[in-house]
Motif scaffolding. Structure first.
Motif, PDB file in Angstrom:
ATOM      1  N   HIS A 114       0.838  -1.205   0.000  1.00  0.00           N
ATOM      2  CA  HIS A 114       0.000   0.000   0.000  1.00  0.00           C
ATOM      3  C   HIS A 114       0.872   1.255   0.000  1.00  0.00           C
ATOM      4  O   HIS A 114       0.633   2.197  -0.767  1.00  0.00           O
ATOM      5  CB  HIS A 114      -0.943  -0.008   1.203  1.00  0.00           C
ATOM      6  CG  HIS A 114      -1.842   1.179   1.262  1.00  0.00           C
ATOM      7  ND1 HIS A 114      -2.907   1.338   0.403  1.00  0.00           N
ATOM      8  CD2 HIS A 114      -1.826   2.276   2.055  1.00  0.00           C
ATOM      9  CE1 HIS A 114      -3.512   2.486   0.664  1.00  0.00           C
ATOM     10  NE2 HIS A 114      -2.874   3.069   1.668  1.00  0.00           N
ATOM     11  N   HIS A 115       1.905   1.252   0.829  1.00  0.00           N
ATOM     12  CA  HIS A 115       2.815   2.398   0.889  1.00  0.00           C
ATOM     13  C   HIS A 115       3.554   2.565  -0.442  1.00  0.00           C
ATOM     14  O   HIS A 115       3.714   3.686  -0.944  1.00  0.00           O
ATOM     15  CB  HIS A 115       3.798   2.220   2.047  1.00  0.00           C
ATOM     16  CG  HIS A 115       4.685   3.397   2.257  1.00  0.00           C
ATOM     17  ND1 HIS A 115       4.240   4.598   2.740  1.00  0.00           N
ATOM     18  CD2 HIS A 115       6.015   3.556   2.040  1.00  0.00           C
ATOM     19  CE1 HIS A 115       5.238   5.453   2.806  1.00  0.00           C
ATOM     20  NE2 HIS A 115       6.328   4.841   2.388  1.00  0.00           N
ATOM     21  N   GLN A 116       3.997   1.464  -1.009  1.00  0.00           N
ATOM     22  CA  GLN A 116       4.700   1.524  -2.288  1.00  0.00           C
ATOM     23  C   GLN A 116       3.802   2.051  -3.397  1.00  0.00           C
ATOM     24  O   GLN A 116       4.248   2.809  -4.255  1.00  0.00           O
ATOM     25  CB  GLN A 116       5.251   0.143  -2.656  1.00  0.00           C
ATOM     26  CG  GLN A 116       6.394  -0.289  -1.766  1.00  0.00           C
ATOM     27  CD  GLN A 116       6.957  -1.626  -2.148  1.00  0.00           C
ATOM     28  OE1 GLN A 116       6.682  -2.158  -3.226  1.00  0.00           O
ATOM     29  NE2 GLN A 116       7.759  -2.205  -1.268  1.00  0.00           N
ATOM     30  N   ARG A 117       2.543   1.673  -3.370  1.00  0.00           N
ATOM     31  CA  ARG A 117       1.614   2.196  -4.383  1.00  0.00           C
ATOM     32  C   ARG A 117       1.491   3.711  -4.253  1.00  0.00           C
ATOM     33  O   ARG A 117       1.421   4.422  -5.259  1.00  0.00           O
ATOM     34  CB  ARG A 117       0.253   1.514  -4.256  1.00  0.00           C
ATOM     35  CG  ARG A 117       0.305   0.073  -4.731  1.00  0.00           C
ATOM     36  CD  ARG A 117      -1.014  -0.628  -4.621  1.00  0.00           C
ATOM     37  NE  ARG A 117      -1.941  -0.001  -5.560  1.00  0.00           N
ATOM     38  CZ  ARG A 117      -3.251  -0.111  -5.476  1.00  0.00           C
ATOM     39  NH1 ARG A 117      -3.806  -0.815  -4.511  1.00  0.00           N
ATOM     40  NH2 ARG A 117      -4.031   0.467  -6.366  1.00  0.00           N
ATOM     41  N   GLY A 118       1.497   4.213  -3.015  1.00  0.00           N
ATOM     42  CA  GLY A 118       1.471   5.662  -2.806  1.00  0.00           C
ATOM     43  C   GLY A 118       2.729   6.324  -3.337  1.00  0.00           C
ATOM     44  O   GLY A 118       2.663   7.405  -3.942  1.00  0.00           O
ATOM     45  N   GLN A 119       3.873   5.687  -3.123  1.00  0.00           N
ATOM     46  CA  GLN A 119       5.125   6.229  -3.646  1.00  0.00           C
ATOM     47  C   GLN A 119       5.104   6.249  -5.178  1.00  0.00           C
ATOM     48  O   GLN A 119       5.594   7.200  -5.794  1.00  0.00           O
ATOM     49  CB  GLN A 119       6.313   5.403  -3.140  1.00  0.00           C
ATOM     50  CG  GLN A 119       6.550   5.555  -1.656  1.00  0.00           C
ATOM     51  CD  GLN A 119       7.578   4.576  -1.152  1.00  0.00           C
ATOM     52  OE1 GLN A 119       7.466   3.369  -1.358  1.00  0.00           O
ATOM     53  NE2 GLN A 119       8.591   5.097  -0.491  1.00  0.00           N
ATOM     54  N   CYS A 120       4.537   5.229  -5.777  1.00  0.00           N
ATOM     55  CA  CYS A 120       4.419   5.196  -7.242  1.00  0.00           C
ATOM     56  C   CYS A 120       3.513   6.325  -7.730  1.00  0.00           C
ATOM     57  O   CYS A 120       3.810   6.964  -8.743  1.00  0.00           O
ATOM     58  CB  CYS A 120       3.886   3.838  -7.698  1.00  0.00           C
ATOM     59  SG  CYS A 120       5.081   2.500  -7.558  1.00  0.00           S
ATOM     60  N   ALA A 123       5.455   9.457  -7.683  1.00  0.00           N
ATOM     61  CA  ALA A 123       6.416   9.510  -8.799  1.00  0.00           C
ATOM     62  C   ALA A 123       5.719   9.887 -10.099  1.00  0.00           C
ATOM     63  O   ALA A 123       6.282  10.622 -10.912  1.00  0.00           O
ATOM     64  CB  ALA A 123       7.130   8.164  -8.947  1.00  0.00           C
ATOM     65  N   ARG A 124       4.512   9.396 -10.284  1.00  0.00           N
ATOM     66  CA  ARG A 124       3.761   9.755 -11.501  1.00  0.00           C
ATOM     67  C   ARG A 124       3.406  11.236 -11.506  1.00  0.00           C
ATOM     68  O   ARG A 124       3.441  11.881 -12.547  1.00  0.00           O
ATOM     69  CB  ARG A 124       2.469   8.941 -11.595  1.00  0.00           C
ATOM     70  CG  ARG A 124       2.655   7.515 -11.973  1.00  0.00           C
ATOM     71  CD  ARG A 124       1.339   6.827 -12.337  1.00  0.00           C
ATOM     72  NE  ARG A 124       0.201   7.189 -11.508  1.00  0.00           N
ATOM     73  CZ  ARG A 124      -0.183   6.536 -10.403  1.00  0.00           C
ATOM     74  NH1 ARG A 124       0.521   5.492  -9.992  1.00  0.00           N
ATOM     75  NH2 ARG A 124      -1.245   6.905  -9.737  1.00  0.00           N
ATOM     76  N   GLU A 125       3.069  11.759 -10.357  1.00  0.00           N
ATOM     77  CA  GLU A 125       2.535  13.126 -10.266  1.00  0.00           C
ATOM     78  C   GLU A 125       3.601  14.195 -10.069  1.00  0.00           C
ATOM     79  O   GLU A 125       3.343  15.366 -10.330  1.00  0.00           O
ATOM     80  CB  GLU A 125       1.524  13.198  -9.114  1.00  0.00           C
ATOM     81  CG  GLU A 125       0.302  12.326  -9.351  1.00  0.00           C
ATOM     82  CD  GLU A 125      -0.604  12.214  -8.137  1.00  0.00           C
ATOM     83  OE1 GLU A 125      -0.237  12.729  -7.037  1.00  0.00           O
ATOM     84  OE2 GLU A 125      -1.686  11.604  -8.267  1.00  0.00           O
ATOM     85  N   GLN A 126       4.779  13.825  -9.589  1.00  0.00           N
ATOM     86  CA  GLN A 126       5.778  14.828  -9.216  1.00  0.00           C
ATOM     87  C   GLN A 126       7.057  14.677 -10.037  1.00  0.00           C
ATOM     88  O   GLN A 126       7.871  13.793  -9.794  1.00  0.00           O
ATOM     89  CB  GLN A 126       6.112  14.708  -7.724  1.00  0.00           C
ATOM     90  CG  GLN A 126       4.926  14.906  -6.816  1.00  0.00           C
ATOM     91  CD  GLN A 126       5.255  14.619  -5.367  1.00  0.00           C
ATOM     92  OE1 GLN A 126       6.416  14.585  -4.969  1.00  0.00           O
ATOM     93  NE2 GLN A 126       4.225  14.399  -4.565  1.00  0.00           N
TER      94      GLN A 126
END
Length: 147
Positions: A114-120, A123-126
């Protein structure tokens, strides 16, 4: 005929993996680099191009049929990753397959899925985060391959 002698060639690797976790990783990878540079680390097949046809399978790292780090090293050598900045998005079991042959591997994800999905998603947005990740990958490459 595919590698198993079946008439069905399978599905492109980039379309075969459809779970939410993989899709998060893939979207982040798409934002990080050109599609032609993205590879999937398959527990059965090793490093594969997004277009490579594969049949569905159920193998995890460490399973009897799983690819070995030695075979992954052959794939990595063919790709020339020894002389490239490399960002790897994925879990620890897959990192352990790749790290022996790519010691300069940058692995920015941490925590659970779940945390990794947030990091992904970040990365997509920033774009600044993507720039930082590429800089960290370049720094690791430089540290392992001094001029």
């Amino acid at each position: 005929m595919n590698e198993y002698g079946n008439a069905h060639a399978g599905y492109p690797a980039g379309e075969l993996y459809i779970g939410d976790y993989h899709l998060s990783l893939r979207r982040a990878a798409d934002a990080l680099t050109d599609l032609s540079l993205i590879r999937i680390l398959s527990a059965l097949h090793g490093l594969v191009d997004l277009k490579r046809p594969l049949l569905p399978y159920n193998v995890r790292p460490g399973d009897p049929k799983a690819i070995t780090p030695e075979k992954v090293a052959v794939h990595a050598a063919r790709l020339g990753v020894h002389d490239a900045d490399v960002i790897f998005l994925g879990g620890q079991d897959y990192i352990r397959l790749l790290r022996p042959c790519v010691p300069h591997l940058f692995t920015p994800l941490s925590g659970g899925m779940h945390h990794q999905r947030g990091q992904c998603r970040q990365a997509r947005e920033q774009s600044e985060l993507r720039r930082q990740w590429w800089q960290a990958a370049a720094d690791l490459h430089a540290a392992h391959h001094p001029a």
